[in-house]
Design an enzyme around this catalytic site. Sequence first.
Site, PDB file in Angstrom:
ATOM      1  N   ARG A   1     -84.964 -29.446  25.166  1.00  0.00           N
ATOM      2  CA  ARG A   1     -85.713 -28.422  25.910  1.00  0.00           C
ATOM      3  C   ARG A   1     -86.259 -27.384  24.951  1.00  0.00           C
ATOM      4  NH1 ARG A   1     -82.231 -24.311  25.179  1.00  0.00           N
ATOM      5  NH2 ARG A   1     -79.987 -24.757  25.220  1.00  0.00           N
TER       6      ARG A   1
ATOM      7  N   LYS B   1     -72.845 -35.684  24.330  1.00  0.00           N
ATOM      8  CA  LYS B   1     -72.570 -35.496  22.909  1.00  0.00           C
ATOM      9  C   LYS B   1     -72.015 -36.763  22.274  1.00  0.00           C
ATOM     10  CE  LYS B   1     -73.990 -31.297  23.181  1.00  0.00           C
ATOM     11  NZ  LYS B   1     -74.595 -31.371  24.509  1.00  0.00           N
TER      12      LYS B   1
ATOM     13  N   GLU C   1     -64.167 -33.381  16.880  1.00  0.00           N
ATOM     14  CA  GLU C   1     -64.799 -33.401  15.566  1.00  0.00           C
ATOM     15  C   GLU C   1     -63.958 -32.604  14.584  1.00  0.00           C
ATOM     16  OE1 GLU C   1     -69.565 -33.724  16.598  1.00  0.00           O
ATOM     17  OE2 GLU C   1     -68.687 -31.757  16.206  1.00  0.00           O
TER      18      GLU C   1
END
Length: 472
Positions: free
Chosen positions: A291, A115, A199
């Site tokens: 994916r 991330k 975040e």
Amino acid sequence: MFKRILVANRGECAIRIIRSCRELGIESVAIYSEADAHALHVKKADRAVMIGPDPVKSYLNIHRIVGVALDSGCDAVHPGYGFLSENDEFARAIIDAGLTYIGPSPDAIRDMGSKTKARESMIAAGVPVIPGSDGALNNVDEALELAHKMGYPVMLKAAAGGGGRGIRRCDSDAQLRENYVVTQREAMAAFGSDILFMEKCIVEPHHIEFQVLADSHGNTVHLFERDCSIQRRNQKLIEIAPSNFLTPKLRESMGAIAVKAAQAVGYVNAGTVEFLVDKDRNFWFMEMNTRLQVEHTITETITGVDIVAQQISIAAGEALPFTQADLSFRGFAIEFRINAEDPKNNFLPMPGRITRYISPGGMGVRVDGCVYAGYEIPPYYDSMCAKLTVSGLNWHNTVMRAQRALGEYDIRGMKTTLPFYRTIASSEVFMQGEFNTGFMDQHPELLDYNDNERREDIAAAVAMAIAVHAGL
């Protein structure tokens, strides 16, 4: 095109891939653990190979899976979702063995799976990201300092995370100190890494994701968006396509950004770019899933594009058969994840034997499942039994069809999310069609439903259990 594909997955996911293989004239090879000897994907494939006794580790044994693919004469491997689908070492092992990996490159999986690395790549590409730490956090003191600068609430996240795990909201210094240790522990257990980043918390946003496809010839398109805002514990329950919240102008803008994000990392194959959108329709990049997504069915339904077939074609070196200008969508689609869980007990998994299974049908109804009457749902895997996808020309028609299909669906022997979904689909708030990630917390009354399990059904379940125990 490929002659034979090994499907490195199980259950509903494996069946979905096997079906596309059959339509493309490609042989499929399934793998299974001892616990899955009677699983439906084993029966559906052209060939099935038992890969080990351990119910979970067998599906994570890279060396064994590669060996089975080679011994079975496969020329490609499809990872599906879950298990090894976002493991760059698995993708590299497949390629090093001289096989084709049906998915993005190992480098793309590694970079977008981190991330912190993904944030850095998106910032460099000019993609809007949620304000947060520049990279990994070194310690809790650094996290506290950053939280004071940004202001609470903040989100602690596992750098190697995914699937809604390794995420904690913090509203104070005390919560941040406590959650820092807890999140590190969760991250290490789930992903083998305790690296965290932070975040700013976007309060009750809409969770919007765009499906992208990119070939090896430089063509990248998006297949519009899915609204995945109805969740519990950061896990998706119901998904909708397209979003009722996006305007046409915002849809076009976000779609272009999603394509830009994929191109920025040289992405090839199917992927999903996920955004958070606030009440004022400001949006930020959250992550990219490298994916096939569980909820891909609703995108297929509104666009008519077989995403799995496109994955296979792209991996075979073929160019996309359409441009962005060729793509459009029609109507709405809703996917309900039918899980063997008890929503009234914090969605506790409820493995057990299915005593009755009746699936819905009719126009605009699609069921992707892996269970049947008499099937024993094992306790080792995800609790999803099936995915119910309904579609209609407008939102009202789609919701009414959902009510009808959910009413027809009957799974007995254990608790499932079906009665909960019937309550949601018939509620006025769902009919309004606009949701954010606070939906479940905002409407606790939706958990006040009737299980509708009659005494005769309980008696039938007991009788079957006795018969099985007696070997009858």
